[in-house]
Design a protein around this motif. Structure first.
Motif, PDB file in Angstrom:
ATOM      1  N   CYS A  68     -17.956  -1.510   9.339  1.00  0.00           N
ATOM      2  CA  CYS A  68     -19.183  -1.212  10.087  1.00  0.00           C
ATOM      3  C   CYS A  68     -18.910  -0.182  11.176  1.00  0.00           C
ATOM      4  O   CYS A  68     -17.936  -0.266  11.913  1.00  0.00           O
ATOM      5  N   ARG A  69     -19.820   0.788  11.289  1.00  0.00           N
ATOM      6  CA  ARG A  69     -19.707   1.841  12.298  1.00  0.00           C
ATOM      7  C   ARG A  69     -20.921   1.838  13.220  1.00  0.00           C
ATOM      8  O   ARG A  69     -20.910   2.482  14.262  1.00  0.00           O
ATOM      9  N   CYS A  70     -21.974   1.112  12.804  1.00  0.00           N
ATOM     10  CA  CYS A  70     -23.216   1.146  13.593  1.00  0.00           C
ATOM     11  C   CYS A  70     -23.302  -0.018  14.577  1.00  0.00           C
ATOM     12  O   CYS A  70     -24.146  -0.034  15.463  1.00  0.00           O
ATOM     13  N   GLY A  71     -22.452  -1.026  14.381  1.00  0.00           N
ATOM     14  CA  GLY A  71     -22.466  -2.187  15.272  1.00  0.00           C
ATOM     15  C   GLY A  71     -23.467  -3.256  14.877  1.00  0.00           C
ATOM     16  O   GLY A  71     -23.584  -4.287  15.542  1.00  0.00           O
ATOM     17  N   GLN A  72     -24.206  -3.055  13.768  1.00  0.00           N
ATOM     18  CA  GLN A  72     -25.316  -3.954  13.429  1.00  0.00           C
ATOM     19  C   GLN A  72     -25.015  -4.936  12.289  1.00  0.00           C
ATOM     20  O   GLN A  72     -25.813  -5.836  12.031  1.00  0.00           O
ATOM     21  N   SER A  73     -23.898  -4.772  11.616  1.00  0.00           N
ATOM     22  CA  SER A  73     -23.622  -5.621  10.454  1.00  0.00           C
ATOM     23  C   SER A  73     -23.568  -7.099  10.837  1.00  0.00           C
ATOM     24  O   SER A  73     -23.093  -7.461  11.918  1.00  0.00           O
ATOM     25  N   LYS A  74     -24.036  -7.933   9.921  1.00  0.00           N
ATOM     26  CA  LYS A  74     -23.925  -9.394  10.131  1.00  0.00           C
ATOM     27  C   LYS A  74     -22.617  -9.898   9.519  1.00  0.00           C
ATOM     28  O   LYS A  74     -22.358 -11.091   9.535  1.00  0.00           O
ATOM     29  N   PRO A 128       0.823  -1.200   0.000  1.00  0.00           N
ATOM     30  CA  PRO A 128       0.000   0.000   0.000  1.00  0.00           C
ATOM     31  C   PRO A 128       0.863   1.259   0.000  1.00  0.00           C
ATOM     32  O   PRO A 128       1.973   1.248   0.506  1.00  0.00           O
ATOM     33  N   SER A 129       0.336   2.312  -0.556  1.00  0.00           N
ATOM     34  CA  SER A 129       1.074   3.571  -0.578  1.00  0.00           C
ATOM     35  C   SER A 129       0.557   4.460   0.550  1.00  0.00           C
ATOM     36  O   SER A 129      -0.596   4.886   0.521  1.00  0.00           O
ATOM     37  N   PRO A 130       1.404   4.737   1.586  1.00  0.00           N
ATOM     38  CA  PRO A 130       0.924   5.464   2.760  1.00  0.00           C
ATOM     39  C   PRO A 130       0.267   6.791   2.428  1.00  0.00           C
ATOM     40  O   PRO A 130      -0.695   7.190   3.067  1.00  0.00           O
ATOM     41  N   GLY A 131       0.766   7.484   1.376  1.00  0.00           N
ATOM     42  CA  GLY A 131       0.210   8.780   1.014  1.00  0.00           C
ATOM     43  C   GLY A 131      -1.243   8.709   0.599  1.00  0.00           C
ATOM     44  O   GLY A 131      -1.992   9.661   0.730  1.00  0.00           O
ATOM     45  N   LYS A 132      -1.671   7.549   0.089  1.00  0.00           N
ATOM     46  CA  LYS A 132      -3.049   7.425  -0.403  1.00  0.00           C
ATOM     47  C   LYS A 132      -3.985   6.861   0.651  1.00  0.00           C
ATOM     48  O   LYS A 132      -5.183   6.734   0.427  1.00  0.00           O
ATOM     49  N   MET A 133      -3.439   6.461   1.774  1.00  0.00           N
ATOM     50  CA  MET A 133      -4.293   5.843   2.805  1.00  0.00           C
ATOM     51  C   MET A 133      -5.211   6.888   3.426  1.00  0.00           C
ATOM     52  O   MET A 133      -4.765   7.958   3.831  1.00  0.00           O
ATOM     53  N   LYS A 134      -6.466   6.538   3.517  1.00  0.00           N
ATOM     54  CA  LYS A 134      -7.436   7.500   4.039  1.00  0.00           C
ATOM     55  C   LYS A 134      -8.660   6.756   4.560  1.00  0.00           C
ATOM     56  O   LYS A 134      -9.076   5.746   3.983  1.00  0.00           O
ATOM     57  N   ILE A 135      -9.237   7.268   5.642  1.00  0.00           N
ATOM     58  CA  ILE A 135     -10.516   6.750   6.154  1.00  0.00           C
ATOM     59  C   ILE A 135     -11.507   7.908   6.117  1.00  0.00           C
ATOM     60  O   ILE A 135     -11.231   8.981   6.663  1.00  0.00           O
ATOM     61  N   VAL A 136     -12.637   7.672   5.470  1.00  0.00           N
ATOM     62  CA  VAL A 136     -13.663   8.704   5.410  1.00  0.00           C
ATOM     63  C   VAL A 136     -14.870   8.231   6.203  1.00  0.00           C
ATOM     64  O   VAL A 136     -15.380   7.122   6.003  1.00  0.00           O
ATOM     65  N   VAL A 137     -15.310   9.066   7.142  1.00  0.00           N
ATOM     66  CA  VAL A 137     -16.502   8.762   7.935  1.00  0.00           C
ATOM     67  C   VAL A 137     -17.698   9.128   7.073  1.00  0.00           C
ATOM     68  O   VAL A 137     -17.848  10.292   6.692  1.00  0.00           O
ATOM     69  N   SER A 138     -18.545   8.150   6.738  1.00  0.00           N
ATOM     70  CA  SER A 138     -19.682   8.516   5.894  1.00  0.00           C
ATOM     71  C   SER A 138     -20.872   8.891   6.786  1.00  0.00           C
ATOM     72  O   SER A 138     -21.000   8.411   7.905  1.00  0.00           O
ATOM     73  N   LYS A 139     -21.722   9.747   6.271  1.00  0.00           N
ATOM     74  CA  LYS A 139     -22.853  10.242   7.063  1.00  0.00           C
ATOM     75  C   LYS A 139     -23.794   9.085   7.421  1.00  0.00           C
ATOM     76  O   LYS A 139     -24.327   8.421   6.535  1.00  0.00           O
ATOM     77  N   ASP A 140     -23.967   8.845   8.695  1.00  0.00           N
ATOM     78  CA  ASP A 140     -24.849   7.784   9.206  1.00  0.00           C
ATOM     79  C   ASP A 140     -24.551   6.418   8.590  1.00  0.00           C
ATOM     80  O   ASP A 140     -25.432   5.551   8.510  1.00  0.00           O
ATOM     81  N   GLY A 141     -23.311   6.252   8.118  1.00  0.00           N
ATOM     82  CA  GLY A 141     -22.923   4.987   7.494  1.00  0.00           C
ATOM     83  C   GLY A 141     -21.529   4.570   7.915  1.00  0.00           C
ATOM     84  O   GLY A 141     -21.012   5.050   8.928  1.00  0.00           O
ATOM     85  N   PRO A 142     -20.921   3.685   7.127  1.00  0.00           N
ATOM     86  CA  PRO A 142     -19.655   3.068   7.540  1.00  0.00           C
ATOM     87  C   PRO A 142     -18.440   3.978   7.396  1.00  0.00           C
ATOM     88  O   PRO A 142     -18.534   5.111   6.923  1.00  0.00           O
ATOM     89  N   TYR A 143     -17.304   3.433   7.792  1.00  0.00           N
ATOM     90  CA  TYR A 143     -16.017   4.050   7.494  1.00  0.00           C
ATOM     91  C   TYR A 143     -15.590   3.548   6.130  1.00  0.00           C
ATOM     92  O   TYR A 143     -15.516   2.329   5.904  1.00  0.00           O
ATOM     93  N   MET A 144     -15.311   4.462   5.203  1.00  0.00           N
ATOM     94  CA  MET A 144     -14.825   4.091   3.884  1.00  0.00           C
ATOM     95  C   MET A 144     -13.300   4.121   3.949  1.00  0.00           C
ATOM     96  O   MET A 144     -12.705   5.144   4.312  1.00  0.00           O
TER      97      MET A 144
END
Ligand code: SF4
Ligand code: FES
Length: 237
Positions: A56-62, A2-18
């Protein structure tokens, strides 16, 4: 790789971490010592490396730790309530004999590495003793959330552990629950509104859905006994 410069986590609105940039993902277990106090981290398993994935960010995923869109059915409210202030402006500073301790309590992920051998705050006045100093550095360095950061008073050096850029899915068998996502190595985290959080060496992101300091963990997974089903809690009471 992986290229560290491109690593990113985006918090989506009322959804998961992308998650972008092929960030390595592994299962991290909190190992207790003989007294049952948190003592070490054990990497138990690597998940397959993917260039992009959603966690998963909501805790509900199966299908934890991945998202399966359960947040839609659950009508998850993922409103981000954490401050955007940098750590130095959140933390209270405790003055010790040879070191200072910066402490931002609202970030505590309740992993309890600050307990063995005496709570770290109680050790601060005794750090002229090399063994106590070593223990205090160990305790702060094992703190997953980055709540605790030690600095040497004489040199100004900050004691940060070397952490490769990666995400750990935390399990806490001694407590009988699953924990947050341990984000290591200064990965860029972006809010749903597009603004960045401070890039830090270690932070913990809530994945149980219950934190009142979203997106960060505040230890609520322990009170709700969050379990992701990825490990069997054999030491459960
Ligand atoms: S997250 Fe850090 S401050 Fe909180 S209990 Fe664990 S080691 Fe202590
Ligand atoms: S995972 Fe710790 S509060 Fe949600």
């Amino acid at each position: 790789m992986p290229s560290p410069g491109k690593m990113k986590i985006v918090v989506s609105k009322d959804g998961p971490y992308m998650v972008y940039g092929g960030i390595p993902l592994s299962l991290m277990i909190i190992e207790p010592n003989k007294e049952g106090l948190s003592w070490d981290w054990k990497e138990a398993k690597d998940f397959p490396v993917k260039e992009e994935y959603s966690l998963c960010r909501c805790g509900q995923s199966k299908n934890k730790p991945y998202c399966d869109s359960s947040h839609l059915r659950a009508k998850f409210d993922g409103t981000e309530t954490a401050t955007r202030r940098p750590f130095v402006r959140q933390a209270e500073v405790f003055d010790g004999a040879t070191m200072t301790l910066s402490d931002a309590e609202e970030l505590c992920a309740f992993a309890r590495f600050c307990d063995p051998g005496g709570k770290i705050w109680g050790l601060m006045d005794q750090t002229v003793d090399p063994e106590v100093r070593k223990l205090a550095i160990r305790e702060a360095a094992h703190c997953s959330s980055g709540r605790l950061v030690l600095h040497d008073k004489k040199t100004g050096e900050t004691f940060e552990p070397r952490l490769p850029s990666s995400i750990g899915v935390v399990e806490d068998p001694a407590l009988g629950c699953s924990g947050p996502l341990w984000v290591r190595g200064r990965i860029h985290i972006e809010s749903a509104d597009g603004t960045p959080y401070e890039a830090r060496n270690r932070v913990t992101l809530c994945r149980c859905g219950a934190s009142s300091n979203k997106p960060f963990c505040n230890g609520s997974h322990a009170s709700i006994r969050f379990r992701d089903g990825l490990v069997e809690f054999v030491r459960l009471k």
